[in-house]
Design an enzyme around this catalytic site. Structure first.
Site, PDB file in Angstrom:
ATOM      1  N   ARG A   1      34.921  39.065 -77.252  1.00  0.00           N
ATOM      2  CA  ARG A   1      35.664  39.740 -76.458  1.00  0.00           C
ATOM      3  C   ARG A   1      36.795  39.649 -75.314  1.00  0.00           C
ATOM      4  O   ARG A   1      37.631  40.095 -74.541  1.00  0.00           O
ATOM      5  CB  ARG A   1      34.525  41.557 -75.855  1.00  0.00           C
ATOM      6  CG  ARG A   1      34.263  42.172 -77.815  1.00  0.00           C
ATOM      7  CD  ARG A   1      32.763  42.446 -77.327  1.00  0.00           C
ATOM      8  NE  ARG A   1      33.707  43.540 -76.605  1.00  0.00           N
ATOM      9  CZ  ARG A   1      32.642  44.529 -75.991  1.00  0.00           C
ATOM     10  NH1 ARG A   1      31.125  44.299 -76.322  1.00  0.00           N
ATOM     11  NH2 ARG A   1      33.154  45.358 -75.435  1.00  0.00           N
TER      12      ARG A   1
ATOM     13  N   ILE B   1      24.194  41.349 -81.110  1.00  0.00           N
ATOM     14  CA  ILE B   1      25.555  41.663 -81.542  1.00  0.00           C
ATOM     15  C   ILE B   1      25.735  42.527 -80.432  1.00  0.00           C
ATOM     16  O   ILE B   1      24.852  43.808 -80.797  1.00  0.00           O
ATOM     17  CB  ILE B   1      25.862  41.298 -82.569  1.00  0.00           C
ATOM     18  CG1 ILE B   1      25.339  42.133 -83.769  1.00  0.00           C
ATOM     19  CG2 ILE B   1      25.497  39.953 -83.660  1.00  0.00           C
ATOM     20  CD1 ILE B   1      26.175  43.031 -84.948  1.00  0.00           C
ATOM     21  N   ASP B   2      26.680  42.922 -79.861  1.00  0.00           N
ATOM     22  CA  ASP B   2      27.362  44.244 -78.851  1.00  0.00           C
ATOM     23  C   ASP B   2      27.101  45.439 -80.176  1.00  0.00           C
ATOM     24  O   ASP B   2      26.990  45.362 -81.759  1.00  0.00           O
ATOM     25  CB  ASP B   2      28.231  44.113 -78.899  1.00  0.00           C
ATOM     26  CG  ASP B   2      28.753  43.625 -78.110  1.00  0.00           C
ATOM     27  OD1 ASP B   2      27.922  42.713 -77.082  1.00  0.00           O
ATOM     28  OD2 ASP B   2      30.012  42.411 -77.330  1.00  0.00           O
ATOM     29  N   LYS B   3      26.163  46.818 -79.558  1.00  0.00           N
ATOM     30  CA  LYS B   3      26.614  47.960 -80.048  1.00  0.00           C
ATOM     31  C   LYS B   3      27.863  48.335 -81.445  1.00  0.00           C
ATOM     32  O   LYS B   3      27.647  48.754 -82.364  1.00  0.00           O
ATOM     33  CB  LYS B   3      26.129  49.008 -79.314  1.00  0.00           C
ATOM     34  CG  LYS B   3      26.238  50.313 -79.979  1.00  0.00           C
ATOM     35  CD  LYS B   3      26.597  51.160 -78.618  1.00  0.00           C
ATOM     36  CE  LYS B   3      26.847  52.696 -79.320  1.00  0.00           C
ATOM     37  NZ  LYS B   3      27.242  53.986 -77.825  1.00  0.00           N
TER      38      LYS B   3
ATOM     39  N   THR C   1      30.058  46.072 -82.835  1.00  0.00           N
ATOM     40  CA  THR C   1      30.643  45.037 -82.881  1.00  0.00           C
ATOM     41  C   THR C   1      29.042  45.218 -84.581  1.00  0.00           C
ATOM     42  O   THR C   1      28.231  45.547 -84.184  1.00  0.00           O
ATOM     43  CB  THR C   1      30.042  44.141 -82.211  1.00  0.00           C
ATOM     44  OG1 THR C   1      30.508  43.785 -81.377  1.00  0.00           O
ATOM     45  CG2 THR C   1      29.893  42.591 -83.504  1.00  0.00           C
TER      46      THR C   1
END
Length: 303
Positions: A237, A137-139, A141
């Site tokens: 996103r 998962i993104d930084k 998030t």
């Protein structure tokens, strides 16, 4: 940095330089050759050329190959929130702001560095920089990740992601008042040509489907739950920006004045999958982080 070089003096070779060099040096793909030309790692008569340059007899071509920088992944005593753990898997809660695995821009402070310190066994992962990592998962998030502690668990979990049988539910606060109570965004996602970090919706992109439900409305904002049918980079996103409801606090796809010091308001709160060892369905949930709940309280009070 030490550099190895290849030299070629053109005799009978004809055609575009990228084609000629790919045929002459099969260890490089045409894409790699084109990239090196763009970065000026390939010189013709001591001058850079474009990929469509037609070689001429007598040309002297130098290929400069930068030596690969070895990235060593080290264990680091970073606090780790373990939601569940057994001999095959661990389910970890990652806070917003933490990168999942090391890369050239993030050599330390990542989830992998923490895993190496706190866990005795991890799968090999997809490469040496990602031991145990099945998905990301993104930084910015927050949310749940499943970690594989052996290679068999890694293979079985990876297959579930490929089969789209994993349950993943996110909660997002987005800009604007979403008109529909629920919906599906089916729009292919591609990497931007002029910014390799960003993604956009484009017809040549990879298939991507996101389902959403509106659970609360505020003045100028909406709270949604989102389920991923596919797992493309930045999928939620990009899809939310595509329908003109970008995630609040998103530094890449949202308004710059909404960026929050805590991270974007996107939380991976539900993770369900078939346990790779017992084959039983397991499901984990994680409440919203404090900064997210405080933001919602403030919006409710304003309403």
């Amino acid at each position: 940095m030490t550099k190895a070089e290849h030299f070629l003096k053109v005799n009978n070779e004809e055609g575009r330089i990228d084609k000629v060099l790919t045929e002459k040096y099969p260890e490089f793909t045409r894409t790699q050759i084109q990239s090196m030309l763009k970065k000026k790692f390939i010189l013709v008569n001591n001058k850079p050329k474009k990929a469509n340059y037609k070689v001429q007899a007598g040309d002297e071509i130098a290929i400069i190959v930068p030596k690969e920088e070895v990235i060593e992944v080290k264990p680091e005593n970073i606090p780790l929130t373990v939601v569940y753990e057994d001999d095959a898997i661990a389910v970890i809660y990652k806070e917003a702001g933490m990168v999942v695995h090391p890369s050239k821009g993030h050599l330390s402070g990542t989830l992998v560095n923490a895993l190496l310190y706190h866990m005795d066994n991890l799968s090999d992962g997809s490469d040496e920089l990602r031991p145990g990592i099945v998905h990301r998962i993104d930084k910015d998030t927050s949310g749940l990740l499943v970690i594989a502690k052996n290679n068999e668990a890694y293979e079985k979990l990876t297959q579930q992601f490929l089969d789209h049988s994993i349950e993943r539910e996110y909660i997002a606060l987005v800009h604007g008042e979403v008109e529909h109570e629920e919906g599906t965004i089916d729009a292919p996602i591609a990497r931007m040509t002029n910014n390799r970090m960003k993604r956009i919706v484009a017809k040549e992109g990879r298939h991507a489907v996101t389902h959403f439900k509106r659970i609360e409305l505020f003045e100028g904002y909406s709270l949604l739950t989102l389920n991923l049918e596919t797992g493309r980079t930045h999928q939620i996103r990009v899809h939310m920006k595509y329908i003109n409801h970008p995630v609040v606090g998103d530094p890449m796809y949202g308004p710059t004045d909404s960026v929050d010091i805590h991270g974007q308001f996107l939380h991976a709160g539900v993770l369900g999958f078939k346990h790779p060892e017992t084959e039983e369905w397991v499901r984990f949930t994680q409440p919203l982080p404090d900064y997210f709940t405080k933001k919602l309280e403030k919006l409710r009070n304003n309403n």
